[in-house]
Design a protein around this motif. Sequence first.
Motif, short mmCIF file in Angstrom:
data_model
loop_
_atom_site.label_atom_id
_atom_site.label_comp_id
_atom_site.label_asym_id
_atom_site.label_seq_id
_atom_site.Cartn_x
_atom_site.Cartn_y
_atom_site.Cartn_z
N GLU A 121 -28.49 15.92 -63.26
CA GLU A 121 -27.94 14.56 -63.10
C GLU A 121 -27.35 14.02 -64.39
O GLU A 121 -26.88 12.88 -64.42
N ILE A 122 -27.35 14.81 -65.44
CA ILE A 122 -26.82 14.34 -66.72
C ILE A 122 -25.31 14.42 -66.71
O ILE A 122 -24.72 15.46 -66.41
N VAL A 123 -24.67 13.32 -67.02
CA VAL A 123 -23.21 13.27 -67.11
C VAL A 123 -22.83 13.27 -68.58
O VAL A 123 -23.26 12.40 -69.34
N ARG A 124 -22.04 14.26 -68.97
CA ARG A 124 -21.63 14.38 -70.37
C ARG A 124 -20.13 14.16 -70.50
O ARG A 124 -19.36 14.52 -69.61
N TYR A 159 -34.96 27.31 -65.57
CA TYR A 159 -35.41 26.19 -64.75
C TYR A 159 -36.33 25.26 -65.56
O TYR A 159 -36.17 24.04 -65.53
N ARG A 160 -37.25 25.82 -66.29
CA ARG A 160 -38.16 24.99 -67.09
C ARG A 160 -37.41 24.26 -68.19
O ARG A 160 -37.72 23.10 -68.51
N SER A 161 -36.41 24.92 -68.77
CA SER A 161 -35.61 24.27 -69.81
C SER A 161 -34.83 23.09 -69.22
O SER A 161 -34.72 22.03 -69.83
N ALA A 162 -34.27 23.30 -68.02
CA ALA A 162 -33.52 22.23 -67.36
C ALA A 162 -34.44 21.05 -67.02
O ALA A 162 -34.06 19.89 -67.15
N THR A 163 -35.66 21.36 -66.59
CA THR A 163 -36.61 20.31 -66.23
C THR A 163 -37.06 19.53 -67.45
O THR A 163 -37.19 18.30 -67.41
N ALA A 164 -37.26 20.25 -68.57
CA ALA A 164 -37.72 19.60 -69.80
C ALA A 164 -36.59 18.96 -70.59
O ALA A 164 -36.83 18.10 -71.44
N TRP A 212 -27.98 29.24 -72.58
CA TRP A 212 -28.69 28.04 -72.12
C TRP A 212 -27.83 26.80 -72.31
O TRP A 212 -27.76 25.94 -71.44
N GLN A 213 -27.14 26.70 -73.44
CA GLN A 213 -26.32 25.52 -73.67
C GLN A 213 -25.20 25.41 -72.64
O GLN A 213 -24.90 24.32 -72.13
N LEU A 214 -24.60 26.54 -72.30
CA LEU A 214 -23.56 26.55 -71.28
C LEU A 214 -24.12 26.16 -69.91
O LEU A 214 -23.50 25.38 -69.17
N LEU A 215 -25.28 26.68 -69.57
CA LEU A 215 -25.89 26.38 -68.28
C LEU A 215 -26.37 24.93 -68.22
O LEU A 215 -26.33 24.30 -67.16
N GLN A 216 -26.83 24.41 -69.33
CA GLN A 216 -27.24 23.01 -69.38
C GLN A 216 -26.05 22.09 -69.17
O GLN A 216 -26.14 21.06 -68.49
N ASP A 217 -24.91 22.46 -69.74
CA ASP A 217 -23.72 21.60 -69.68
C ASP A 217 -22.95 21.73 -68.37
O ASP A 217 -22.39 20.76 -67.87
N ARG A 249 -27.95 17.61 -51.90
CA ARG A 249 -27.58 17.23 -53.26
C ARG A 249 -26.49 18.12 -53.83
O ARG A 249 -25.61 17.68 -54.57
N VAL A 250 -26.55 19.42 -53.50
CA VAL A 250 -25.56 20.35 -54.04
C VAL A 250 -24.33 20.46 -53.13
O VAL A 250 -23.37 21.15 -53.47
N GLY A 251 -24.37 19.79 -51.97
CA GLY A 251 -23.18 19.69 -51.14
C GLY A 251 -22.83 20.91 -50.32
O GLY A 251 -21.65 21.22 -50.12
N LEU A 252 -23.82 21.61 -49.80
CA LEU A 252 -23.58 22.76 -48.93
C LEU A 252 -23.32 22.28 -47.51
O LEU A 252 -24.21 21.69 -46.88
#
Length: 406
Positions: free
Chosen positions: A11-14, A273-278, A305-310, A368-371
Amino acid sequence: MTGPIDWKFNEIVRTTEQLSSLDRFTWEEANRARTFHQTFDCYRETPLASLPRLAEHWGLGGVYVKDESYRFGLNAFKVLGGAYAIGRYLAERLEMDIGDLSFERLRSPEIREQLGEITFVTATDGNHGRGVAWAAAQLGQRSVVYMPHGSSLTRLEAIRAAGAEAEIMQWNYDECVRHAARMADEHGWVVVQDTAWEGYEAIPEWIMQGYSTLAIEAIEQLRALDVPKPTHVLLQAGVGSFAGAVTALFASFYGEERPAIIIVEPNKADCIYRSATAGELQIVTGAMDTIMAGLACGEPNPVAWQLLQDYGDMYISCPDSVAAKGMRMLGNPLGDDPVVISGESGAVTAGLLDHLMTDPQLADAKDRVGLTEASHVLLVSTEGDTDPSRYRDVVWDGMFPSFARS
């Protein structure tokens, strides 16, 4: 099923300025890697299987599976990264551009004499190590491969058959990576690993760029099927390098119209997944004894990870039964859909998509992911039956059932 399916929506908008640069993962960089791969005599574009009956069953507009079991006769995609990274490394040693070096030229006697003997070392569950071993042997070089505790003996023998000195260690994958790095320091070897750490960034980046070959193939194949672009892409993650590379290329190529990216991991090794949650990089330790051996990695590649987070949209952690169901579904298709022989790590996204489309407990995640019925979903079967015995255990004998038997 053993354990729940957990999910996290991003849900983070960058702003554009906050997002990771995609300069190293453009179409041009990916095509540079593909051009090198095309110099291999064994290069063939791997098939993209369209599964219209399965799409209809799920209520989707289309489902497409990029089948990497056909890659270079090695039954998995990993060789794309290892071979390109070794090629880039040798080009650097020769002070030449990779665009001026074919695979055939790199294996020529004059180049071999100029380079001398080089030993490439890596840690692997199987597929990456086999790719590195194959590429090194093809180029007349030596390779050493370390495998984590519990690795398949079949995969060990396949790596040895490809030309490497290989052994199974008493550690998990991440500890084997550190051991490979220590051996490289002691002996002057070259580490070929798809995870990065301080002072070791170039080769992991080249590996990621090598993986992009399958992504540009898939984009072109979808267009040939009159699918302008996928709406959703499901990607499995270990350290995240494959998922990060494909995510970055799709984000670079499609821009604001990029497909939704869903990252899938085993719940015993769900570091992304844990990184995204934290909201920050997390590490999973311990045995990580998942059926998805290729994804049993506890420490994310920080670049990936940075690419997947963004650029990732959803991160999902699931039990082994999800992968097993995906194996059975792809291997036993509906109607005239083609058969896809997919291994444990290769089939988890198919199993997960089934749960998203049919499990009422995941209805919120699906929404939420629009399938919807208008969605065209791309999956990548990253490996075939690289452990045939385990494949039969699952597909023939019902190991890891999708439901609780009474």
